[in-house]
Design a protein around this motif. Sequence first.
Motif, short mmCIF file in Angstrom:
data_model
loop_
_atom_site.label_atom_id
_atom_site.label_comp_id
_atom_site.label_asym_id
_atom_site.label_seq_id
_atom_site.Cartn_x
_atom_site.Cartn_y
_atom_site.Cartn_z
N HIS A 83 -14.62 -73.52 11.62
CA HIS A 83 -15.65 -74.69 11.49
C HIS A 83 -15.25 -75.90 11.95
O HIS A 83 -16.06 -76.75 12.18
N LEU A 116 -14.64 -80.11 8.52
CA LEU A 116 -15.29 -80.11 7.25
C LEU A 116 -15.28 -81.27 6.14
O LEU A 116 -13.97 -81.64 6.14
N GLN A 134 -18.48 -80.57 1.59
CA GLN A 134 -18.77 -79.19 2.12
C GLN A 134 -17.57 -78.26 1.78
O GLN A 134 -17.88 -77.10 1.25
N ILE A 135 -16.37 -78.80 1.82
CA ILE A 135 -15.27 -77.80 1.25
C ILE A 135 -15.44 -77.39 -0.46
O ILE A 135 -15.32 -76.36 -0.84
N HIS A 142 -12.82 -86.33 6.07
CA HIS A 142 -13.12 -85.02 7.05
C HIS A 142 -11.77 -84.27 7.29
O HIS A 142 -10.92 -84.95 7.52
N ASN A 198 -22.24 -77.88 9.86
CA ASN A 198 -21.27 -77.19 8.76
C ASN A 198 -22.08 -77.32 7.40
O ASN A 198 -21.98 -76.74 6.42
N ALA A 210 -22.73 -74.95 4.53
CA ALA A 210 -22.13 -75.24 3.31
C ALA A 210 -23.23 -75.23 2.14
O ALA A 210 -22.99 -74.61 1.14
#
Length: 110
Positions: A5, A8, A12-13, A52, A97, A101
């Motif tokens: 991706h 992230l 999101q992670i 990020h 993304n 997610a």
Amino acid sequence: MLSEHRVLTTTQITQLAFPSRHVAHARLLKLHRWRVVDRFQPLVARGSAPHHYVLDTAGAAIIADEDGISPHELGYRHDRAMAIAHSLQLAHTVATNGFFASLVAVLRLS
């Protein structure tokens, strides 16, 4: 995930792989120190943007080793990984993304 991706955010992670933001932050800090991931914060007009994350050199070496190839054969270059920080596509990539997610987070809760 970062290899697929490109970039992230912490949120999101967390949605993709961790039970809480605290656990994600602690793990990401270790991975950053070990150069598995690299991070940046884009400039924003107000406040501060989340970190990020992109793949770093040790992370690329791990992925390449799992695939039985060299990081060079993987096509990884740290300067290219970090170039997303200044790309006009950053906002689009992060938004795409984020949608992915969010879907995963909803499915994990069901």
